[in-house]
Each structure stands twice: as C-alpha cells, then as structure tokens.
Design a protein around this motif. Structure first.
Motif, PDB file in Angstrom:
ATOM      1  N   THR A  62       3.667  -1.027 -22.261  1.00 35.31           N
ATOM      2  CA  THR A  62       4.114  -0.187 -21.146  1.00 35.31           C
ATOM      3  C   THR A  62       3.171   0.963 -20.826  1.00 35.31           C
ATOM      4  O   THR A  62       3.186   1.465 -19.707  1.00 35.31           O
ATOM      5  N   GLU A  63       2.346   1.369 -21.789  1.00 35.33           N
ATOM      6  CA  GLU A  63       1.456   2.506 -21.567  1.00 35.33           C
ATOM      7  C   GLU A  63       0.042   2.087 -21.193  1.00 35.33           C
ATOM      8  O   GLU A  63      -0.805   2.939 -20.944  1.00 35.33           O
ATOM      9  N   ASP A  71       2.278   2.301 -13.007  1.00 38.08           N
ATOM     10  CA  ASP A  71       2.552   1.639 -11.737  1.00 38.08           C
ATOM     11  C   ASP A  71       3.839   2.171 -11.110  1.00 38.08           C
ATOM     12  O   ASP A  71       3.899   2.383  -9.898  1.00 38.08           O
ATOM     13  N   ALA A  72       4.873   2.379 -11.917  1.00 39.65           N
ATOM     14  CA  ALA A  72       6.145   2.887 -11.384  1.00 39.65           C
ATOM     15  C   ALA A  72       5.962   4.251 -10.740  1.00 39.65           C
ATOM     16  O   ALA A  72       6.481   4.516  -9.654  1.00 39.65           O
ATOM     17  N   VAL A  73       5.199   5.118 -11.393  1.00 43.37           N
ATOM     18  CA  VAL A  73       4.956   6.462 -10.845  1.00 43.37           C
ATOM     19  C   VAL A  73       4.098   6.381  -9.586  1.00 43.37           C
ATOM     20  O   VAL A  73       4.320   7.123  -8.628  1.00 43.37           O
ATOM     21  N   ALA A  76       6.541   5.204  -6.952  1.00 46.26           N
ATOM     22  CA  ALA A  76       7.638   6.140  -6.693  1.00 46.26           C
ATOM     23  C   ALA A  76       7.368   7.443  -7.448  1.00 46.26           C
ATOM     24  O   ALA A  76       7.874   7.634  -8.559  1.00 46.26           O
ATOM     25  N   PRO A  77       6.555   8.331  -6.891  1.00 46.05           N
ATOM     26  CA  PRO A  77       6.199   9.573  -7.580  1.00 46.05           C
ATOM     27  C   PRO A  77       7.396  10.407  -8.046  1.00 46.05           C
ATOM     28  O   PRO A  77       7.291  11.145  -9.013  1.00 46.05           O
ATOM     29  N   ARG A  78       8.534  10.237  -7.393  1.00 50.12           N
ATOM     30  CA  ARG A  78       9.729  10.986  -7.800  1.00 50.12           C
ATOM     31  C   ARG A  78      10.172  10.628  -9.226  1.00 50.12           C
ATOM     32  O   ARG A  78      10.938  11.353  -9.848  1.00 50.12           O
ATOM     33  N   LEU A  79       9.668   9.508  -9.749  1.00 47.27           N
ATOM     34  CA  LEU A  79      10.030   9.064 -11.095  1.00 47.27           C
ATOM     35  C   LEU A  79       9.113   9.623 -12.179  1.00 47.27           C
ATOM     36  O   LEU A  79       9.280   9.307 -13.356  1.00 47.27           O
ATOM     37  N   TYR A 143      11.251  -0.737  -8.612  1.00 46.69           N
ATOM     38  CA  TYR A 143      10.981  -2.107  -8.163  1.00 46.69           C
ATOM     39  C   TYR A 143      12.200  -2.857  -7.631  1.00 46.69           C
ATOM     40  O   TYR A 143      12.066  -3.984  -7.160  1.00 46.69           O
ATOM     41  N   GLU A 144      13.375  -2.276  -7.804  1.00 43.64           N
ATOM     42  CA  GLU A 144      14.631  -2.966  -7.480  1.00 43.64           C
ATOM     43  C   GLU A 144      14.712  -4.299  -8.234  1.00 43.64           C
ATOM     44  O   GLU A 144      15.057  -5.334  -7.677  1.00 43.64           O
ATOM     45  N   VAL A 145      14.352  -4.215  -9.518  1.00 45.16           N
ATOM     46  CA  VAL A 145      14.384  -5.370 -10.413  1.00 45.16           C
ATOM     47  C   VAL A 145      15.188  -4.987 -11.638  1.00 45.16           C
ATOM     48  O   VAL A 145      14.981  -3.927 -12.228  1.00 45.16           O
ATOM     49  N   ASP A 146      16.102  -5.863 -12.033  1.00 48.96           N
ATOM     50  CA  ASP A 146      16.876  -5.662 -13.247  1.00 48.96           C
ATOM     51  C   ASP A 146      16.152  -6.390 -14.376  1.00 48.96           C
ATOM     52  O   ASP A 146      16.015  -7.625 -14.326  1.00 48.96           O
TER      53      ASP A 146
END
Length: 151
Positions: A62-63, A71-73, A76-79, A143-146
């Motif tokens: 993950t790092e 990638d998530a940040v 979506a920088p708010r994360l 990502y709107e992924v579960d």
C-alpha cells in the motif's frame, strides 16, 4: 480506472483477506486460556509471527510509489489526512508486533507480564480492526470500490 490499477486493487483485496486471517488467528490464540501454558504461548507466538509478515507485506503493497494511498490522495486530496493516519499506523503496528515478539524472546516471567502481554496484543487487534475499517472507507471514497472484509 485502468486495468493495471484494477489488478493492483485485486492484489490489495486478496492481501486484505490474508491480513484479516492473521488478525483472526491472533484473536483466537489470545482467547485461549492462559493456563494452557506452553500451548498458549506457542499459539500466540505463531499468530504474532504471521501477523508481522502480513503487516510488512501490507505496508510494501500500500505504501509503494504509485500505490494505494498515494493514488487515493491524488484522486481525492480531501482524503490526505485519513491516508496520513493510515500510514502512521503502519509504522506503529510493525513496532508493536516487533515489541511483542521481543517480549516472547526475552520471556514472560510471571502472571503479571503474561497478562500485560495479552492485553497489549488484544489492544493491537482492536486497533487493526479500526484501521481496516478506515482503509475500506478511504478506498470506497476514492474509487467507489468495496474491497471487502475477507474472501
């Protein structure tokens, strides 16, 4: 989402299931009666060893550069603040597991040290559960992924 990143998320999902199994094994070992003595100690040590391995894998997966949190940040920088908490906890979890394994190596002398060891390991399991919950929420928000709890 491109196919390469979708495949990466599948690896994250699979590894998440492995980590969940390690956590469950530690929880089950800790739930055994301490009075079982060496059996209790062996089961807890084996579960901690497996958890240490899975935590190291989780961190590297993950790092990694371009990995999940980066990638998530980026998407979506708010994360960013949630991702920062997750990343900081990775280091804390590895340190806690190493400390617990070190205690095993140096020996647990007496009922008080066994009880403190058990309490610290039980607290770790609870923290890991909350970490996984936040991670699942972060991935869903980005990502709107579960990615699920386990397979």
């Amino acid at each position: 989402m491109d196919a390469e990143f979708a495949a990466y998320l599948e690896r994250v999902r699979a590894h998440r299931a492995e980590l969940g199994e390690s956590m469950a094994a530690l929880d089950a070992a800790l739930a055994l009666p301490v009075g079982l003595g060496s059996l209790w100690r062996r089961r807890v040590r084996a579960a901690l060893t497996e958890l240490a391995h899975d935590l190291r894998d989780h961190r590297s997966l993950t790092e990694a550069e371009g990995g999940l949190y980066a990638d998530a940040v980026a998407r979506a920088p708010r994360l960013a603040s949630v991702a920062a908490v997750q990343l900081a906890e990775h280091g804390e979890f590895v340190e806690i597991v190493e400390r617990l394994l070190g205690e095993r190596e140096s020996g647990l002398d007496g009922a008080d040290s066994v009880a403190a060891h058990r309490e610290a390991a039980t607290d770790l399991v609870g923290r890991l559960v909350r970490h996984r919950q936040r991670g699942a929420d972060l991935i869903y928000e980005a990502y709107e992924v579960d990615i699920g709890g386990s397979d």
